[in-house]
Scaffold this motif. Structure first.
Motif, PDB file in Angstrom:
ATOM      1  N   UNK A  15      -6.403   0.475   6.868  1.00 20.08           N
ATOM      2  CA  UNK A  15      -5.997  -0.566   5.921  1.00 20.08           C
ATOM      3  C   UNK A  15      -7.183  -1.466   5.570  1.00 20.08           C
ATOM      4  N   UNK A  16      -8.014  -1.800   6.555  1.00 19.80           N
ATOM      5  CA  UNK A  16      -9.194  -2.640   6.295  1.00 19.80           C
ATOM      6  C   UNK A  16     -10.172  -1.915   5.374  1.00 19.80           C
ATOM      7  N   UNK A  17     -10.373  -0.622   5.602  1.00 24.18           N
ATOM      8  CA  UNK A  17     -11.280   0.170   4.759  1.00 24.18           C
ATOM      9  C   UNK A  17     -10.749   0.241   3.331  1.00 24.18           C
ATOM     10  N   UNK A  18      -9.472   0.476   3.176  1.00 26.52           N
ATOM     11  CA  UNK A  18      -8.873   0.532   1.836  1.00 26.52           C
ATOM     12  C   UNK A  18      -8.961  -0.831   1.159  1.00 26.52           C
ATOM     13  N   UNK A  19      -8.774  -1.907   1.889  1.00 27.22           N
ATOM     14  CA  UNK A  19      -8.907  -3.255   1.332  1.00 27.22           C
ATOM     15  C   UNK A  19     -10.323  -3.516   0.826  1.00 27.22           C
ATOM     16  N   UNK A  20     -11.332  -3.083   1.602  1.00 24.64           N
ATOM     17  CA  UNK A  20     -12.733  -3.250   1.166  1.00 24.64           C
ATOM     18  C   UNK A  20     -12.992  -2.456  -0.116  1.00 24.64           C
ATOM     19  N   UNK A  21     -12.464  -1.243  -0.183  1.00 29.46           N
ATOM     20  CA  UNK A  21     -12.661  -0.421  -1.385  1.00 29.46           C
ATOM     21  C   UNK A  21     -11.949  -1.031  -2.595  1.00 29.46           C
ATOM     22  N   UNK A  22     -10.781  -1.607  -2.396  1.00 27.59           N
ATOM     23  CA  UNK A  22     -10.075  -2.256  -3.501  1.00 27.59           C
ATOM     24  C   UNK A  22     -10.850  -3.459  -4.026  1.00 27.59           C
TER      25      UNK A  22
END
Length: 148
Positions: A133-140
């Motif tokens: 979730x943290x990785x996806x948040x950074x990509x968003x």
């Protein structure tokens, strides 16, 4: 000496007439006149400028050198603007490429396939849901910044 017909009037003075005054007035029909004697009323004195002396005038070589310097300065400025535009276009293209890369990775990560990284020994270490979730948040966030 009076001239009807407004517009540009060239007055040639001899050395004796250089100190004379020139008057300008407009008649009832709107035409501008010049003369050495004023009419009854409504004329204004036109200040005369003497021609620059030959000593103060730049010679042909100096004029050409100044012109060459100006042309060189304009050329350098044109090259700087062209280079800045080229850099700006290259930066925009790189930004578009990064945007497409971020979007592609984000789509892959959002599909729900297991994500992993390799440890020092080369073994897969799968990401936990909070890490994912943290990785996806950074990509968003990166997508919002890059793909405006």
């Amino acid at each position: 000496m009076r001239c009807a017909r407004g517009g540009l009037l060239v007055l040639l003075f001899s050395a004796g007439l250089a100190a004379a005054e020139v008057y300008r007035w407009t008649d009832a029909e709107g035409r501008v006149h010049f003369g050495d004697r004023p009419p009854a009323s409504g004329a204004e004195v036109v200040p005369l400028r003497s021609a620059p002396s030959a000593a103060g005038a730049p010679d042909e070589a100096e004029r050409r050198a100044r012109q060459q310097r100006l042309l060189q300065a304009y050329g350098e400025e044109r090259l700087k603007k062209k280079e800045a535009a080229r850099r700006q276009a290259a930066d925009a293209a790189a930004r578009r490429r990064r945007c497409l890369d971020v979007r592609d990775r984000l789509r892959r990560y959002q599909r729900g396939v297991p994500l992993y990284r390799l440890d020092d020994a080369g073994r897969r270490v799968y990401l936990e849901e909070a890490q994912r979730a943290a990785l996806i948040g950074r990509l968003q966030r990166a997508e919002r910044e890059l793909c405006q």
